[in-house]
Structure formats: structure tokens, C-alpha cells
Motif scaffolding. Structure first.
Motif, PDB file in Angstrom:
ATOM      1  N   ALA A 177       0.834  -1.204   0.000  1.00  0.00           N
ATOM      2  CA  ALA A 177       0.000   0.000   0.000  1.00  0.00           C
ATOM      3  C   ALA A 177       0.864   1.247   0.000  1.00  0.00           C
ATOM      4  O   ALA A 177       1.930   1.281   0.625  1.00  0.00           O
ATOM      5  CB  ALA A 177      -0.918   0.011   1.221  1.00  0.00           C
ATOM      6  N   ILE A 228      -2.081  -0.951  -3.485  1.00  0.00           N
ATOM      7  CA  ILE A 228      -3.230  -0.155  -3.043  1.00  0.00           C
ATOM      8  C   ILE A 228      -2.773   1.286  -2.870  1.00  0.00           C
ATOM      9  O   ILE A 228      -1.698   1.545  -2.301  1.00  0.00           O
ATOM     10  CB  ILE A 228      -3.775  -0.682  -1.702  1.00  0.00           C
ATOM     11  CG1 ILE A 228      -4.309  -2.105  -1.852  1.00  0.00           C
ATOM     12  CG2 ILE A 228      -4.866   0.235  -1.149  1.00  0.00           C
ATOM     13  CD1 ILE A 228      -4.584  -2.787  -0.517  1.00  0.00           C
ATOM     14  N   LEU A 238     -11.004  -3.207   0.909  1.00  0.00           N
ATOM     15  CA  LEU A 238      -9.642  -3.394   0.415  1.00  0.00           C
ATOM     16  C   LEU A 238      -9.541  -4.681  -0.403  1.00  0.00           C
ATOM     17  O   LEU A 238      -8.939  -4.701  -1.480  1.00  0.00           O
ATOM     18  CB  LEU A 238      -8.655  -3.423   1.581  1.00  0.00           C
ATOM     19  CG  LEU A 238      -8.440  -2.104   2.331  1.00  0.00           C
ATOM     20  CD1 LEU A 238      -7.659  -2.348   3.616  1.00  0.00           C
ATOM     21  CD2 LEU A 238      -7.715  -1.096   1.447  1.00  0.00           C
ATOM     22  N   VAL A 250      -8.723  -4.996  -4.497  1.00  0.00           N
ATOM     23  CA  VAL A 250      -7.535  -5.782  -4.865  1.00  0.00           C
ATOM     24  C   VAL A 250      -7.908  -6.915  -5.813  1.00  0.00           C
ATOM     25  O   VAL A 250      -7.240  -7.127  -6.846  1.00  0.00           O
ATOM     26  CB  VAL A 250      -6.838  -6.328  -3.605  1.00  0.00           C
ATOM     27  CG1 VAL A 250      -5.832  -7.432  -3.973  1.00  0.00           C
ATOM     28  CG2 VAL A 250      -6.120  -5.207  -2.863  1.00  0.00           C
ATOM     29  N   ALA A 292      -6.839   0.278  -6.329  1.00  0.00           N
ATOM     30  CA  ALA A 292      -5.811  -0.762  -6.435  1.00  0.00           C
ATOM     31  C   ALA A 292      -5.459  -0.971  -7.910  1.00  0.00           C
ATOM     32  O   ALA A 292      -6.307  -0.800  -8.791  1.00  0.00           O
ATOM     33  CB  ALA A 292      -6.286  -2.067  -5.801  1.00  0.00           C
TER      34      ALA A 292
END
Length: 434
Positions: free
Chosen positions: A10, A115, A129, A133, A178
Motif C-alpha cells: 500500500a 493499493i 480493500l 484488490v 488498487a
């Protein structure tokens, strides 16, 4: 949660000046519950086990500040990178760490998926998240979106309305986003200076330079960005509310103490998630350690001993070792169950002074101690509840009822026990101040 097979890292841009917020402190370093906003965003990534590395990009003058935050709050897997003069330049610097091995601390593995998430968006959950992804793995790029709240209009050169957009067709671009690392890095390598200096949308760069159509993922309402001062107040309110959603009731194994814990459990369970355990604090209980390592920041400790100082200190020591108080203020409510023939509410001045001194000391460690006295007069079989109205040993009521009224089916049960409930709720929410 579904495991992620790809290597994921990230990048958190945190180099903004916070002009719209006002004040001398950039918004990412403003405190919420005594802790900088950027620390919440880092923690949100940190608690996701499948995120390998977290790159925080800050302006050169704030690098030392960020280092002290990482050290103070015990953040792991964090690399601090010097940012650029714009958002896109800062993100590009963060990506370069993986592609060019510019990290001076350790060699970072280039991820398959990266990310990108703003450091001033503290409320991001693992579920969203994971969604962006997985979508990025399939489509090359993905980003969270939300419905537009207001209609977007365009003005002409004369300052008059030129046209408006059909709100139903458009969405607000949010974070997180992402990307397959190679796609977004290639896009940044091809950017013009105009893109880097004036652009704000990463998904657009992937489309413009890599012909990658991002998958748009519906996000949750809590993905908003802290921009103005009022947003700080709203964020703090959300944090306080979320911290008040779970409480752990700790009792020893004595029957009367366990019964008091059960009654409080039944009273509170419709409002908050309640975990009740009966243990001896003198033993290293693994169940309690697991609770400390979870998301619980409120503890109700019930005992029938004469101000169980040693047990209380052991509980505080266990909290400290867990590092829980580093992240949020912890509320510890000490309930003393006094079963005797003497129904007096007087507390020895020496003992009261000792408890207040203890509370002041642990407050420095981000542990807020409050006290509650429950007395049971054996001869009349009556329960009395009260407390000292002086912070930190505090209660705002005094009442009693006959033991026969403690049946869960009795109409007086909810009426009278709700006063205890209200006290606990107030200490865990309204009084969560450091």
C-alpha cells in the motif's frame, strides 16, 4: 476473510498542507482522541495481514514527525518516503521505492498489486480493500466509488451556468484504489508534467496511458476524506462511537461476583457486544490476552475484595503489554461488590485517595479509570449501588432494590439495572477523553 494469493502493498500519500482545513498543522497530523489522523490510516492497513508493506509519503519537513509517530504507536511494516510538490508526484515517489529499490532501510519486494489510499481517510475496512484488490487482479485497476450527493454543474467564462450533469450517470471517485503494479507504474512513467502537477485521479492515468478500464466498486459511506475542520469533529465522533460498541466484563470465580457480572451482561447486551469471562487475574489467562489483542477498549472489572489493588494493577500491566492503550484511550470501570451487614456508603479517605492517585497515574498511560460501588446488605437482602461523584472515581446515582427483584422477568429489573447500564455507557462513550 478470503486469503489473497498475490503480493500486495500500500502507498499512502500524506504530504498535503491542509490549506482547506485551516490552522498551522497539516490535517494528517491533527489529533483524534489524542492520536494523529495518519496513524489511523496506517493502522487500517497494518491490521490486514496480507498487506506486506506500507509506504507513507510525506513532505520533507514532516519526515521526522512521521518517524516519531511510527515509533510512538508501534507501527510495523512502514517505510517513510519523501514526497513531491503535488499529489501525483508524491504517489510516483512511493511507487519508485518498489521499482528502483530506493528504500534505505530494507529491500522491498515489488508487489503484484498496489493499493493507493489517502492518509486522511481513516475509516477503511478489510472488506473494501479485498474487493478492490481482487478487481484489480482481474481488470488491471479498480477503485471505490460512491453516489454523488449534489448535482455537478459547469460555469461559462462569464460566470453563468453553462450546463449540468445528469447526477444518476455519474459517481464520486473515492479511495481505496488498487492496480497491478506494472500498470500504474508504467502510467506514471509516461505522465507529462501537466499530469503530475494538475491531475488528481490515478484511475484516469491507467486509462490514458495503459488503456486499462478500471473496475468500479461500490464503496461504503465511511470512506469519506477529512478535508475541513468540521470533518475532524465528525471523525472523532465516529471513533468514539465505534470504541463504545464492545465491552469485556471480568469477574473472579466467586458466585456472587459472577452473578453481578451476569446481570450486567444481560443489561448491556442489547446495546453493545459484551464478552464476559470469569478468571483469576493472578494467572496469565490466554483468553483475556486474546481479547486485549482484539478490538475491545472497554473493561468492566468486578470484585468483592477490599479495593483489590494488586488485581487492578495486574490488569493495567496486561493492558500495557498488549499495546492497546497506544492506539486508543482504554476505559477501565472498577466495580467493587461489597457484601456485608453494614450498608454505609462511606469509603475510607485513605483508600479513596489511593484509588484517585492510581487513576491519575494510569491516565498518563491512556487508561481512564472509573469506579462503581455496589453494596449488598445481607440482613435485608437489598442491593445498593453508588459511587463517588468526583472524577476519576465517579457515579451519578445511588439506588437500592430487593434481591427478589433481580429476576430477569421482573418489571423492575430493566428499570433499575438500566441506571448501571447508563453509567457504564457514559463512561465508555461520553467520558472517553484524555
Amino acid at each position: 476473510m478470503e486469503p489473497v494469493s498475490a503480493a500486495v502493498s500500500a502507498v499512502l500519500p500524506a504530504g498535503g498542507s491542509g490549506e482547506r482545513l485551516g490552522g498551522a498543522t497539516p490535517k494528517q497530523f491533527c489529533g483524534l482522541q489524542g492520536r494523529p489522523l495518519v496513524s489511523y490510516a496506517v493502522r487500517a492497513m497494518e491490521r490486514v495481514s496480507w498487506i506486506s508493506d506500507i509506504i507513507v509519503v510525506v513532505s520533507p519537513e514532516n519526515i521526522e514527525t512521521m518517524k516519531s509517530i511510527v515509533e510512538k504507536y508501534g507501527h510495523k511494516r512502514v517505510t517513510i518516503v519523501k514526497g513531491g510538490i503535488t499529489r501525483h508526484r508524491s504517489i510516483f515517489n512511493g511507487l519508485k521505492v518498489f521499482a528502483e529499490n530506493q528504500s534505505s532501510n530494507r529491500l522491498l519486494q515489488k508487489p503484484e498489486v498496489v493499493i493507493i489510499h489517502d492518509a486522511v481517510r481513516p475509516f477503511v475496512e478489510e472488506d473494501i480493500l479485498l474487493k478492490v484488490v481482487m478487481a484489480a487482479k482481474e481488470h488491471g485497476a479498480a477503485g471505490a466509488i460512491r453516489p454523488l450527493v449534489s448535482t455537478v454543474i459547469a460555469s461559462g467564462e462569464d460566470g453563468c451556468l453553462d450546463h449540468s450533469l445528469e447526477r444518476a450517470r455519474y459517481r464520486a471517485s473515492e479511495m481505496p484504489q488498487a492496480f497491478l503494479f506494472d500498470i500504474i507504474y508504467q502510467a506514471y512513467q509516461q505522465c507529462t508534467d501537466h499530469d503530475l502537477d494538475y491531475g488528481t485521479e490515478c484511475l484516469h492515468l491507467a486509462l490514458k496511458y495503459c488503456k486499462t478500464n478500471a473496475k468500479l466498486v461500490e464503496g461504503t459511506a465511511d470512506l469519506w476524506k477529512v478535508t475541513y475542520k468540521r470533518d475532524l469533529y465528525a471523525a472523532e465522533s465516529i471513533i468514539k462511537d465505534s470504541l463504545s460498541q464492545q465491552i469485556c466484563i471480568i469477574t473472579d470465580v466467586k458466585e456472587a461476583v459472577v452473578q453481578a457480572g451476569f446481570l450486567l451482561h444481560e443489561s448491556l447486551k442489547n446495546q453493545v457486544k459484551v464478552e464476559a469471562i470469569s478468571i483469576s487475574l493472578s494467572k496469565n489467562d490466554s483468553h483475556l490476552q486474546n481479547i486485549f489483542s482484539g478490538e475491545c477498549y472497554n473493561f468492566l472489572c468486578i470484585n468483592d475484595k477490599e479495593y483489590a489493588t494488586e488485581e487492578i494493577q495486574q490488569l493495567v500491566d496486561m493492558l500495557e503489554k498488549s499495546n492497546v492503550p497506544l492506539l486508543y484511550p482504554v476505559v477501565l470501570i472498577l466495580v467493587h461488590l461489597n457484601i456485608s451487614e453494614n450498608i454505609s456508603f462511606s469509603i475510607g479517605l485513605e483508600e479513596l485517595t489511593k484509588i484517585k492517585k492510581f487513576a491519575r497515574e494510569v491516565k498518563k498511560k491512556n487508561i481512564l479509570v472509573y469506579g462503581l460501588l455496589i453494596q449488598y446488605k445481607v440482613t435485608e437482602r437489598t442491593w445498593h449501588i453508588g459511587g463517588d461523584t468526583n472524577t476519576p472515581i465517579k457515579a451519578n446515582f445511588c439506588l437500592s432494590w430487593r434481591q427478589k427483584d433481580l429476576s430477569l422477568q421482573h418489571p423492575l429489573y430493566s428499570q433499575k439495572l438500566s441506571k448501571v447500564n447508563n453509567f457504564v455507557w457514559e463512561m465508555c462513550s461520553a467520558n472517553r477523553k484524555t
